[in-house]
Design a protein around this motif. Structure first.
Motif, PDB file in Angstrom:
ATOM      1  N   THR A  17      47.586  55.540  14.582  1.00  0.00           N
ATOM      2  CA  THR A  17      48.814  55.934  15.252  1.00  0.00           C
ATOM      3  C   THR A  17      49.243  54.817  16.184  1.00  0.00           C
ATOM      4  OG1 THR A  17      48.294  58.272  15.161  1.00  0.00           O
ATOM      5  CG2 THR A  17      49.864  57.568  16.849  1.00  0.00           C
ATOM      6  N   ILE A  18      50.400  54.272  15.995  1.00  0.00           N
ATOM      7  CA  ILE A  18      50.897  53.205  16.855  1.00  0.00           C
ATOM      8  C   ILE A  18      51.760  53.817  17.940  1.00  0.00           C
ATOM      9  CG2 ILE A  18      52.280  51.096  16.972  1.00  0.00           C
ATOM     10  CD1 ILE A  18      51.552  50.571  14.076  1.00  0.00           C
ATOM     11  N   LEU A  19      51.333  53.645  19.176  1.00  0.00           N
ATOM     12  CA  LEU A  19      52.113  54.153  20.302  1.00  0.00           C
ATOM     13  C   LEU A  19      53.196  53.127  20.586  1.00  0.00           C
ATOM     14  CD1 LEU A  19      49.121  55.377  22.451  1.00  0.00           C
ATOM     15  CD2 LEU A  19      50.563  56.722  20.945  1.00  0.00           C
ATOM     16  N   THR A  20      54.401  53.426  20.161  1.00  0.00           N
ATOM     17  CA  THR A  20      55.473  52.436  20.160  1.00  0.00           C
ATOM     18  C   THR A  20      55.918  52.096  21.579  1.00  0.00           C
ATOM     19  OG1 THR A  20      57.222  54.091  20.105  1.00  0.00           O
ATOM     20  CG2 THR A  20      56.315  53.380  17.984  1.00  0.00           C
ATOM     21  N   PRO A  21      56.410  50.870  21.785  1.00  0.00           N
ATOM     22  CA  PRO A  21      56.949  50.488  23.093  1.00  0.00           C
ATOM     23  C   PRO A  21      58.057  51.413  23.561  1.00  0.00           C
ATOM     24  CG  PRO A  21      56.647  48.541  21.709  1.00  0.00           C
ATOM     25  CD  PRO A  21      56.391  49.737  20.841  1.00  0.00           C
ATOM     26  N   ALA A  22      58.863  51.910  22.625  1.00  0.00           N
ATOM     27  CA  ALA A  22      59.966  52.797  22.998  1.00  0.00           C
ATOM     28  C   ALA A  22      59.439  54.096  23.605  1.00  0.00           C
ATOM     29  CB  ALA A  22      60.836  53.095  21.783  1.00  0.00           C
ATOM     30  N   PHE A  23      58.369  54.641  22.999  1.00  0.00           N
ATOM     31  CA  PHE A  23      57.785  55.871  23.534  1.00  0.00           C
ATOM     32  C   PHE A  23      57.250  55.648  24.936  1.00  0.00           C
ATOM     33  CE2 PHE A  23      54.058  58.466  24.397  1.00  0.00           C
ATOM     34  CZ  PHE A  23      54.573  59.737  24.242  1.00  0.00           C
ATOM     35  N   PHE A  24      56.461  54.570  25.102  1.00  0.00           N
ATOM     36  CA  PHE A  24      55.903  54.279  26.421  1.00  0.00           C
ATOM     37  C   PHE A  24      57.002  54.043  27.445  1.00  0.00           C
ATOM     38  CE2 PHE A  24      51.764  53.075  24.377  1.00  0.00           C
ATOM     39  CZ  PHE A  24      50.987  53.972  25.105  1.00  0.00           C
ATOM     40  N   GLU A  25      58.041  53.332  27.030  1.00  0.00           N
ATOM     41  CA  GLU A  25      59.137  53.027  27.953  1.00  0.00           C
ATOM     42  C   GLU A  25      59.803  54.316  28.440  1.00  0.00           C
ATOM     43  OE1 GLU A  25      63.385  50.603  27.925  1.00  0.00           O
ATOM     44  OE2 GLU A  25      61.832  50.082  26.474  1.00  0.00           O
ATOM     45  N   THR A  26      60.020  55.256  27.517  1.00  0.00           N
ATOM     46  CA  THR A  26      60.656  56.514  27.879  1.00  0.00           C
ATOM     47  C   THR A  26      59.783  57.327  28.829  1.00  0.00           C
ATOM     48  OG1 THR A  26      61.833  56.599  25.774  1.00  0.00           O
ATOM     49  CG2 THR A  26      61.608  58.673  26.984  1.00  0.00           C
ATOM     50  N   GLU A  27      58.499  57.453  28.478  1.00  0.00           N
ATOM     51  CA  GLU A  27      57.593  58.239  29.307  1.00  0.00           C
ATOM     52  C   GLU A  27      57.363  57.582  30.663  1.00  0.00           C
ATOM     53  OE1 GLU A  27      56.099  61.353  28.785  1.00  0.00           O
ATOM     54  OE2 GLU A  27      57.771  61.267  27.378  1.00  0.00           O
ATOM     55  N   LEU A  28      57.228  56.254  30.671  1.00  0.00           N
ATOM     56  CA  LEU A  28      56.999  55.566  31.937  1.00  0.00           C
ATOM     57  C   LEU A  28      58.216  55.690  32.852  1.00  0.00           C
ATOM     58  CD1 LEU A  28      55.175  53.870  33.701  1.00  0.00           C
ATOM     59  CD2 LEU A  28      56.025  51.820  32.550  1.00  0.00           C
ATOM     60  N   SER A  93      46.913  58.327  31.466  1.00  0.00           N
ATOM     61  CA  SER A  93      46.449  59.601  30.899  1.00  0.00           C
ATOM     62  C   SER A  93      47.611  60.573  30.683  1.00  0.00           C
ATOM     63  CB  SER A  93      45.405  60.236  31.824  1.00  0.00           C
ATOM     64  OG  SER A  93      44.167  59.569  31.724  1.00  0.00           O
ATOM     65  N   LEU A  94      48.560  60.582  31.609  1.00  0.00           N
ATOM     66  CA  LEU A  94      49.723  61.457  31.448  1.00  0.00           C
ATOM     67  C   LEU A  94      50.565  61.041  30.244  1.00  0.00           C
ATOM     68  CD1 LEU A  94      50.803  61.877  35.179  1.00  0.00           C
ATOM     69  CD2 LEU A  94      49.919  63.680  33.669  1.00  0.00           C
ATOM     70  N   ILE A  95      50.716  59.734  30.041  1.00  0.00           N
ATOM     71  CA  ILE A  95      51.480  59.254  28.887  1.00  0.00           C
ATOM     72  C   ILE A  95      50.778  59.629  27.589  1.00  0.00           C
ATOM     73  CG2 ILE A  95      52.251  57.166  27.675  1.00  0.00           C
ATOM     74  CD1 ILE A  95      52.802  55.929  30.417  1.00  0.00           C
ATOM     75  N   LEU A  96      49.456  59.465  27.553  1.00  0.00           N
ATOM     76  CA  LEU A  96      48.705  59.825  26.348  1.00  0.00           C
ATOM     77  C   LEU A  96      48.765  61.328  26.094  1.00  0.00           C
ATOM     78  CD1 LEU A  96      45.520  57.576  26.714  1.00  0.00           C
ATOM     79  CD2 LEU A  96      47.363  57.323  25.062  1.00  0.00           C
ATOM     80  N   ARG A  97      48.729  62.107  27.167  1.00  0.00           N
ATOM     81  CA  ARG A  97      48.823  63.560  27.001  1.00  0.00           C
ATOM     82  C   ARG A  97      50.184  63.933  26.431  1.00  0.00           C
ATOM     83  NH1 ARG A  97      48.378  67.468  25.267  1.00  0.00           N
ATOM     84  NH2 ARG A  97      47.779  69.516  26.034  1.00  0.00           N
ATOM     85  N   SER A  98      51.225  63.256  26.897  1.00  0.00           N
ATOM     86  CA  SER A  98      52.568  63.520  26.363  1.00  0.00           C
ATOM     87  C   SER A  98      52.653  63.169  24.885  1.00  0.00           C
ATOM     88  CB  SER A  98      53.609  62.717  27.144  1.00  0.00           C
ATOM     89  OG  SER A  98      53.687  63.153  28.479  1.00  0.00           O
ATOM     90  N   ALA A  99      51.840  62.192  24.461  1.00  0.00           N
ATOM     91  CA  ALA A  99      51.821  61.792  23.049  1.00  0.00           C
ATOM     92  C   ALA A  99      50.990  62.739  22.201  1.00  0.00           C
ATOM     93  CB  ALA A  99      51.283  60.368  22.919  1.00  0.00           C
ATOM     94  N   GLY A 100      50.368  63.719  22.832  1.00  0.00           N
ATOM     95  CA  GLY A 100      49.620  64.714  22.071  1.00  0.00           C
ATOM     96  C   GLY A 100      48.132  64.472  21.990  1.00  0.00           C
ATOM     97  N   PHE A 101      47.610  63.468  22.713  1.00  0.00           N
ATOM     98  CA  PHE A 101      46.183  63.185  22.647  1.00  0.00           C
ATOM     99  C   PHE A 101      45.407  64.086  23.599  1.00  0.00           C
ATOM    100  CE2 PHE A 101      47.886  59.232  20.947  1.00  0.00           C
ATOM    101  CZ  PHE A 101      47.037  59.004  19.874  1.00  0.00           C
ATOM    102  N   ASP A 102      44.184  64.412  23.198  1.00  0.00           N
ATOM    103  CA  ASP A 102      43.244  65.137  24.039  1.00  0.00           C
ATOM    104  C   ASP A 102      42.601  64.097  24.955  1.00  0.00           C
ATOM    105  OD1 ASP A 102      41.311  66.652  25.221  1.00  0.00           O
ATOM    106  OD2 ASP A 102      40.204  67.118  23.381  1.00  0.00           O
TER     107      ASP A 102
END
Length: 268
Positions: A17-28, A93-102
């Motif tokens: 699973t590639i955590l895209t820059p766009a996803f991180f940018e939005t969550e951050l 950790s909050l960003i990873l949780r938003s991505a659905g990771f445990d």
């Protein structure tokens, strides 16, 4: 480090699973609106009995270090259980949780970093993620019977603050799942430079630097430093049956960052 299987590094046979820059940018951006707001800064200062400007600087530093963490978290197999060692206020950790990771953040809040635990609790309340529990123990106390096992264990500029590094590696190894991976970034004190303070160190006797800089004496962060070296990490990996690899160019990236990150440059 990678756990060895029959003398070889096991290959993952699942799609990454590639955590895209766009996803991180939005969550951050969503988290930044909270973390750097005057209301949150004043709340953290009051709750931790910290001067407001000092609280502001601490939160700015936490925010700026997320970019380093994203380089550590390049790819994560889907369905992975993740442990963040030294989660600070928990942004990654909050960003990873938003991505659905445990994900389970570990933040004992000791060694001069009690502010982190307080700010992290307030942040989880502000963004509605109070269900994300934080493990308030030393990494050396990790126990697979109590905490389970993890497919990925990572840290960002944390290993240098752990007093018992051998115990920390033993603890992480105990909870590392078969075929799992650890990814860490931290200073290599073979280079006699201390990035937290932006000072040169006495070569081979870094602790002696405080003799020449009295302001370092009794400083909690300074006292927390263990001055870890590349050779020490190699030895610990071998002791625990881990295969290791190092990313080339990390030091160059730090120098390059001086030209792009104003807050980082100011600290140096």
């Amino acid at each position: 480090p990678f756990p060895k299987k029959n003398g070889r590094i096991p290959l993952c046979n699942v799609k990454m699973t590639i955590l895209t820059p766009a996803f991180f940018e939005t969550e951050l951006a969503r988290l930044t609106a909270v973390v750097l707001s005057d209301e949150f800064i004043h709340a953290c200062a009051a709750a931790s009995n910290t001067p407001v400007e000092r609280a502001r600087l601490r939160l700015v530093d936490c925010h700026n270090e997320v970019s380093t963490g994203l380089r550590v978290l390049k790819t994560i197999p889907p369905g992975s259980r993740v442990l963040e060692v030294g989660a600070v206020i928990g942004l990654l950790s909050l960003i990873l949780r938003s991505a659905g990771f445990d994900v389970l953040p570990l933040e004992p809040g000791s060694g001069g970093f009690g502010f982190n635990a307080t700010a992290g609790r307030l942040l989880r309340e502000r963004v509605g993620m109070t269900e994300l529990k934080v493990l308030d123990i030393g990494v050396q106390d990790l126990d697979p019977e109590q905490h389970g096992q993890f497919d990925l264990i990572f840290s960002v500029n944390v290993l240098e603050h752990i007093p018992d590094l051998a115990g920390a590696f033993a603890g992480m190894r105990r909870v590392l799942a078969r075929g799992g991976m650890m990814r860490h970034t931290c200073p290599n004190y073979l280079l006699p430079y201390e990035p937290h303070y932006g000072i040169l160190l006495v070569p081979f006797l870094p602790r002696a630097t405080a003799w020449f800089k009295p302001s370092l004496r009794n400083d909690e962060v300074w006292e927390s430093l263990n001055f870890v070296t590349l050779g020490q990490v190699k030895r610990l990996c071998r002791q625990h049956g881990l295969t290791y690899a190092f990313e080339s160019g990390a030091l160059y990236q730090a120098f390059e960052r001086l030209g792009t990150d104003k807050a980082f440059r100011a600290r140096q």
